[in-house]
Design a protein around this motif. Structure first.
Motif, PDB file in Angstrom:
ATOM      1  N   TYR A   1       0.922  -1.202  -0.029  1.00 38.03           N
ATOM      2  CA  TYR A   1       0.060  -0.128  -0.115  1.00 38.03           C
ATOM      3  C   TYR A   1       0.792   1.356   0.122  1.00 38.03           C
ATOM      4  O   TYR A   1       1.815   1.450   0.835  1.00 38.03           O
TER       5      TYR A   1
ATOM      6  N   VAL B   1      -3.633  -0.652  -8.694  1.00 35.57           N
ATOM      7  CA  VAL B   1      -4.543  -0.037  -8.792  1.00 35.57           C
ATOM      8  C   VAL B   1      -4.351   1.497  -8.238  1.00 35.57           C
ATOM      9  O   VAL B   1      -3.813   1.355  -6.991  1.00 35.57           O
TER      10      VAL B   1
ATOM     11  N   GLU C   1      -5.736   4.963  -7.206  1.00 37.78           N
ATOM     12  CA  GLU C   1      -6.761   5.687  -6.722  1.00 37.78           C
ATOM     13  C   GLU C   1      -6.622   7.113  -6.202  1.00 37.78           C
ATOM     14  O   GLU C   1      -5.756   7.187  -5.587  1.00 37.78           O
TER      15      GLU C   1
ATOM     16  N   GLU D   1      -2.666   5.108  -3.549  1.00 38.25           N
ATOM     17  CA  GLU D   1      -3.680   6.221  -3.270  1.00 38.25           C
ATOM     18  C   GLU D   1      -3.176   7.658  -2.745  1.00 38.25           C
ATOM     19  O   GLU D   1      -2.217   7.826  -2.065  1.00 38.25           O
TER      20      GLU D   1
ATOM     21  N   TYR E   1      -1.748  -1.317  -4.166  1.00 36.63           N
ATOM     22  CA  TYR E   1      -2.671   0.009  -4.151  1.00 36.63           C
ATOM     23  C   TYR E   1      -2.131   1.309  -3.982  1.00 36.63           C
ATOM     24  O   TYR E   1      -1.609   1.217  -2.802  1.00 36.63           O
TER      25      TYR E   1
ATOM     26  N   PHE F   1     -11.734  -4.068  -6.695  1.00 31.07           N
ATOM     27  CA  PHE F   1     -10.719  -3.331  -6.716  1.00 31.07           C
ATOM     28  C   PHE F   1     -10.678  -2.193  -5.676  1.00 31.07           C
ATOM     29  O   PHE F   1      -9.810  -1.424  -5.676  1.00 31.07           O
ATOM     30  N   SER F   2     -11.462  -2.353  -4.663  1.00 29.05           N
ATOM     31  CA  SER F   2     -11.247  -1.362  -3.363  1.00 29.05           C
ATOM     32  C   SER F   2     -10.280  -1.806  -2.639  1.00 29.05           C
ATOM     33  O   SER F   2      -9.625  -2.823  -2.803  1.00 29.05           O
ATOM     34  N   PHE F   3      -9.873  -0.949  -1.650  1.00 28.53           N
ATOM     35  CA  PHE F   3      -8.570  -1.078  -0.801  1.00 28.53           C
ATOM     36  C   PHE F   3      -8.857  -2.302  -0.020  1.00 28.53           C
ATOM     37  O   PHE F   3      -7.963  -3.084   0.136  1.00 28.53           O
TER      38      PHE F   3
END
Length: 345
Positions: free
Chosen positions: A183, A242, A244, A205, A203, A326-328
């Motif tokens: 992350y 991913v 975001e 973000e 991920y 594909f959300s956290f």
């Protein structure tokens, strides 16, 4: 005849005991930090180099150890080995705390920073490989004086890794996001050619689109670069990148990605694209035999580069339910590993 000899029994017991020990170690004793080590180039702490501080952590560590790095430019190659989980590297900010090196033999050996263990946290640090960069403060060189080579700033192998307010600076192959769940929160990543690449399940973000999550350093206006080169290898491989929020800006044309392996997967959601994005957006590369095996998607993206009317025809259109995968929480935090990390400020 006995199935196992006495020696074989001993080896099996040792093997499963080691598995148990490593599993227990990755719990890191909860969310509390058991020990803090300070690194200071001025000699006002126990260590003057980051690597020496890491070396002091015991093997099979099972409690969180924080290594606080005082501001400075640390010219060294830094490695967190597999047998040393539960380490926090804490700089005071990515603008004042930099770990940098200049090397380029290969993507597997040249990284400024390598993290092989699970449960690693880093915050407030810039990781830089200056080999392809001009005007570095300790090794100045003309941009065209040497050929461009893969020169990795960081390679991340360990599962359950969290990077907060960090910067990754390079030109080609800047961030080797190799394996595991990672992350990246409010980070800055700079480069031009495959500057985020690997097979990890990651991920990225940034909650505010004005922040430059990815900065493209263009050198040849006629030769577009690539933001990503993701290496998912099969349809049941959990890997993928991913993104975001955040933005892609810079001064050179760039594709959003190319397929390092046939099932490459990259998704951008609510990301701002500057005009530097090529109209086609994506390149099949190693999936050229059947580009439909890739998963490349752009959902609710904005900016002059977000016009998808001329994108390659094999980009994916994801439904709301598919996007939820594909959300956290769904993509990298199903088991709640992130919720068990110490609070990082």
């Amino acid at each position: 005849m006995e199935m196992f000899s006495g020696t074989m029994r001993f080896l099996l017991i040792l093997f499963f005991s080691c598995l148990f020990c490593h599993g227990k170690a990755t719990d890191c004793g909860g969310k509390s930090v058991a020990q803090t080590i300070v690194v200071d180039q001025q000699g006002k702490a126990a260590f003057t180099t980051v690597q020496a501080a890491i070396d002091s952590v015991k093997s099979n560590n099972d409690q969180w150890v924080k290594i606080h790095i005082k501001p400075g430019l640390y010219i060294e190659r830094v490695t967190i080995p597999y047998e040393k989980p539960c380490i926090i590297l804490e700089g005071e900010s990515s603008s004042t705390t930099t770990i940098s090196y200049s090397d380029h033999p290969s993507i597997n050996n040249n990284a400024t920073f390598t993290s092989s263990s699970s449960n690693v946290v880093a915050s407030g640090i810039t990781f830089k490989n200056s080999y392809n960069l001009a005007n570095t403060i300790y090794e100045p060189k003309d941009v065209g004086s040497e050929p461009i080579e893969p020169a990795t700033a960081a390679r991340i192998y360990g599962d359950k890794s969290f990077f907060y307010n960090c910067s990754f600076v390079g030109y080609q192959d800047t961030l080797f996001d190799a394996y595991g769940r990672h992350y990246y929160k409010d980070c800055y990543i700079e480069g031009e050619i495959d500057f985020i690449f690997g097979s990890a399940q990651s991920y990225y973000e940034v909650n505010y689109t004005n922040n430059c999550l990815m900065d493209v350093v263009g050198r040849d206006p006629n030769l577009p670069g690539f933001v990503t080169a993701q290496g998912r290898s099969s349809s049941d491989d959990a890997g993928g990148f991913v993104f975001e929020g955040g933005s892609i800006r810079g001064n050179g044309k760039v594709n959003l990605g190319r397929a390092w392996r046939a099932y490459s997967r990259v998704i951008f959601h609510q990301t701002y694209f500057d005009s530097i994005i090529t109209p086609e957006g994506w390149v099949a590369w190693n999936a050229s035999d059947n580009a439909s095996t890739t998963t490349y998607a752009e959902i609710d993206c904005k900016g002059p580069g977000a016009d998808s009317s001329k994108r390659v025809p094999w980009t994916k259109k994801l439904s709301y339910s598919e996007m939820n995968d594909f959300s956290f929480t769904s993509f990298i935090n199903k088991d709640g590993w992130f919720d068990n990390l110490p609070t990082i400020s």
